[in-house]
Design a protein around this motif. Structure first.
Motif, mmCIF file in Angstrom:
data_model
loop_
_atom_site.group_PDB
_atom_site.id
_atom_site.type_symbol
_atom_site.label_atom_id
_atom_site.label_comp_id
_atom_site.label_asym_id
_atom_site.label_seq_id
_atom_site.Cartn_x
_atom_site.Cartn_y
_atom_site.Cartn_z
ATOM 1 N N GLN A 115 45.833 58.401 39.680
ATOM 2 C CA GLN A 115 44.902 58.116 40.776
ATOM 3 C C GLN A 115 43.609 57.505 40.260
ATOM 4 N N GLY A 116 43.209 57.867 39.077
ATOM 5 C CA GLY A 116 41.995 57.305 38.493
ATOM 6 C C GLY A 116 42.106 55.832 38.152
ATOM 7 N N ASP A 117 43.314 55.296 38.199
ATOM 8 C CA ASP A 117 43.495 53.863 37.941
ATOM 9 C C ASP A 117 43.154 53.024 39.166
ATOM 10 N N SER A 118 42.959 53.668 40.304
ATOM 11 C CA SER A 118 42.614 52.937 41.528
ATOM 12 C C SER A 118 41.292 52.206 41.320
ATOM 13 N N ALA A 119 41.331 50.910 41.481
ATOM 14 C CA ALA A 119 40.167 50.081 41.194
ATOM 15 C C ALA A 119 40.492 48.649 41.583
ATOM 16 N N MET A 120 39.477 47.800 41.459
ATOM 17 C CA MET A 120 39.702 46.360 41.564
ATOM 18 C C MET A 120 39.858 45.837 40.137
ATOM 19 N N TYR A 121 40.901 45.090 39.888
ATOM 20 C CA TYR A 121 41.124 44.504 38.572
ATOM 21 C C TYR A 121 40.808 43.018 38.668
ATOM 22 N N LEU A 122 39.811 42.614 37.912
ATOM 23 C CA LEU A 122 39.310 41.248 37.968
ATOM 24 C C LEU A 122 39.698 40.484 36.715
ATOM 25 N N CYS A 123 40.031 39.243 36.911
ATOM 26 C CA CYS A 123 40.332 38.338 35.807
ATOM 27 C C CYS A 123 39.311 37.215 35.828
ATOM 28 N N ALA A 124 38.911 36.766 34.672
ATOM 29 C CA ALA A 124 37.999 35.630 34.575
ATOM 30 C C ALA A 124 38.461 34.733 33.450
ATOM 31 N N SER A 125 38.137 33.469 33.549
ATOM 32 C CA SER A 125 38.474 32.553 32.457
ATOM 33 C C SER A 125 37.275 31.683 32.123
ATOM 34 N N SER A 126 37.268 31.166 30.927
ATOM 35 C CA SER A 126 36.182 30.282 30.526
ATOM 36 C C SER A 126 36.670 29.321 29.450
ATOM 37 N N LEU A 127 35.935 28.229 29.369
ATOM 38 C CA LEU A 127 36.224 27.244 28.322
ATOM 39 C C LEU A 127 35.306 27.464 27.131
ATOM 40 N N THR A 128 34.120 27.966 27.409
ATOM 41 C CA THR A 128 33.161 28.224 26.345
ATOM 42 C C THR A 128 32.895 29.716 26.279
ATOM 43 N N ALA A 129 32.003 30.096 25.415
ATOM 44 C CA ALA A 129 31.693 31.520 25.277
ATOM 45 C C ALA A 129 30.718 32.001 26.331
ATOM 46 N N TRP A 165 39.930 40.352 31.257
ATOM 47 C CA TRP A 165 40.268 41.320 32.296
ATOM 48 C C TRP A 165 39.137 42.340 32.397
ATOM 49 N N TYR A 166 38.782 42.661 33.655
ATOM 50 C CA TYR A 166 37.767 43.659 33.939
ATOM 51 C C TYR A 166 38.307 44.625 34.985
ATOM 52 N N ARG A 167 37.721 45.814 35.015
ATOM 53 C CA ARG A 167 38.049 46.781 36.058
ATOM 54 C C ARG A 167 36.761 47.155 36.761
ATOM 55 N N GLN A 168 36.831 47.250 38.073
ATOM 56 C CA GLN A 168 35.649 47.613 38.839
ATOM 57 C C GLN A 168 35.998 48.736 39.803
ATOM 58 N N THR A 169 35.338 49.866 39.644
ATOM 59 C CA THR A 169 35.515 50.976 40.582
ATOM 60 C C THR A 169 34.387 50.940 41.609
ATOM 61 N N LEU A 170 34.582 51.673 42.670
ATOM 62 C CA LEU A 170 33.678 51.595 43.822
ATOM 63 C C LEU A 170 32.245 51.909 43.417
ATOM 64 N N GLY A 171 31.350 51.022 43.775
ATOM 65 C CA GLY A 171 29.935 51.258 43.529
ATOM 66 C C GLY A 171 29.476 50.946 42.125
ATOM 67 N N ASP A 231 44.249 23.843 44.506
ATOM 68 C CA ASP A 231 43.180 24.789 44.180
ATOM 69 C C ASP A 231 43.087 24.929 42.665
ATOM 70 N N THR A 232 41.922 24.719 42.116
ATOM 71 C CA THR A 232 41.803 24.721 40.662
ATOM 72 C C THR A 232 41.082 25.949 40.148
ATOM 73 N N GLY A 233 40.858 26.957 40.972
ATOM 74 C CA GLY A 233 40.166 28.162 40.534
ATOM 75 C C GLY A 233 41.108 29.138 39.870
ATOM 76 N N VAL A 234 40.556 30.293 39.500
ATOM 77 C CA VAL A 234 41.336 31.376 38.916
ATOM 78 C C VAL A 234 42.070 32.088 40.049
ATOM 79 N N SER A 235 43.353 32.315 39.876
ATOM 80 C CA SER A 235 44.102 33.028 40.904
ATOM 81 C C SER A 235 44.681 34.306 40.335
ATOM 82 N N GLN A 236 44.816 35.300 41.211
ATOM 83 C CA GLN A 236 45.381 36.575 40.811
ATOM 84 C C GLN A 236 46.425 37.002 41.833
ATOM 85 N N ASP A 237 47.437 37.675 41.339
ATOM 86 C CA ASP A 237 48.517 38.101 42.212
ATOM 87 C C ASP A 237 49.052 39.457 41.755
ATOM 88 N N PRO A 238 49.272 40.436 42.664
ATOM 89 C CA PRO A 238 48.961 40.335 44.077
ATOM 90 C C PRO A 238 47.477 40.556 44.348
#
Lengths: 112, 107
Positions: A84-98, A34-40, A1-8
């Protein structure tokens, strides 16, 4: 698998505990975000690395948050003394260019 | 004030309908992205636009730089298109995301 992986993929923790998340970018990508996404809501920018250098940090990233990318490959995001306010989805992304970013599946954090 | 506004916030349609999701932004941008997010949270990049129009399968994305507006269209919608569609704009080295449009296609 060559995509971005996150754990856990999911983490449940009690308030006050420390948590650490890992992101493995696509191997040749030198930029990592790194990004954070809260509900909605759309994702919110937290921080960005070019190779091992952390080039920008959002004001959302309080002093309880720290991110590293020691060898310019994988990155970790640590949250100390979770709230409790830290509850969220934490997303990671990568890129080769801008421009094109490739997202990982995210780590869903629940602080009880 | 949000710098990226999407409409509608929620959209329910019947299978086969033509879908349009709109995105307006207030900053000068170098590129605009349309992303698809499934219930599990995974995000897939659909398009990156800096001008004109792009098409991929049943998806079409357009952008009008002068009007600071972009649209994402889905032709012949299908229940598997049900997801959250997010508009994101890039300026300087930052990306700002809209709140997303939750699309539900009924069979």
């Amino acid at each position: 698998d060559t995509g971005v992986s996150q754990d856990p993929r999911h983490k449940i923790t009690k308030r006050g505990q420390n948590v650490t998340f890992r992101c493995d970018p696509i191997s040749e990508h030198n930029r990592l975000y790194w990004y954070r996404q809260t509900l909605g809501q759309g994702p919110e920018f937290l921080t960005y690395f070019q190779n091992e250098a952390q080039l920008e940090k959002s004001r959302l990233l309080s002093d309880r948050f720290s991110a590293e990318r020691p060898k310019g490959s994988f990155s970790t995001l640590e949250i100390q003394r979770t709230e409790q306010g830290d509850s969220a989805m934490y997303l990671c992304a990568s890129s080769l260019t801008a421009h094109e970013q490739y997202f990982g599946p995210g780590t869903r954090l629940t602080v009880t | 004030k949000n710098e990226v506004e999407q409409s509608p916030q929620n959209l329910t349609a019947q299978e086969g309908e033509f879908i349009t999701i709109n995105c307006s932004y207030s900053v000068g941008i170098s590129a605009l992205h349309w992303l698809q997010q499934h219930p599990g949270g995974g995000i897939v990049s659909l398009f990156m636009l800096s001008s004109g129009k792009k098409k991929h399968g049943r998806l079409i994305a357009t952008i009008n730089i002068q009007e600071k507006h972009s649209s994402l269209h889905i032709t012949a919608s299908h229940p598997r298109d049900s997801a959250v569609y997010i508009c994101a704009v890039r300026f300087d080295d930052k990306i700002i995301f809209g709140k997303g449009t939750r699309l539900h296609i009924l069979p």
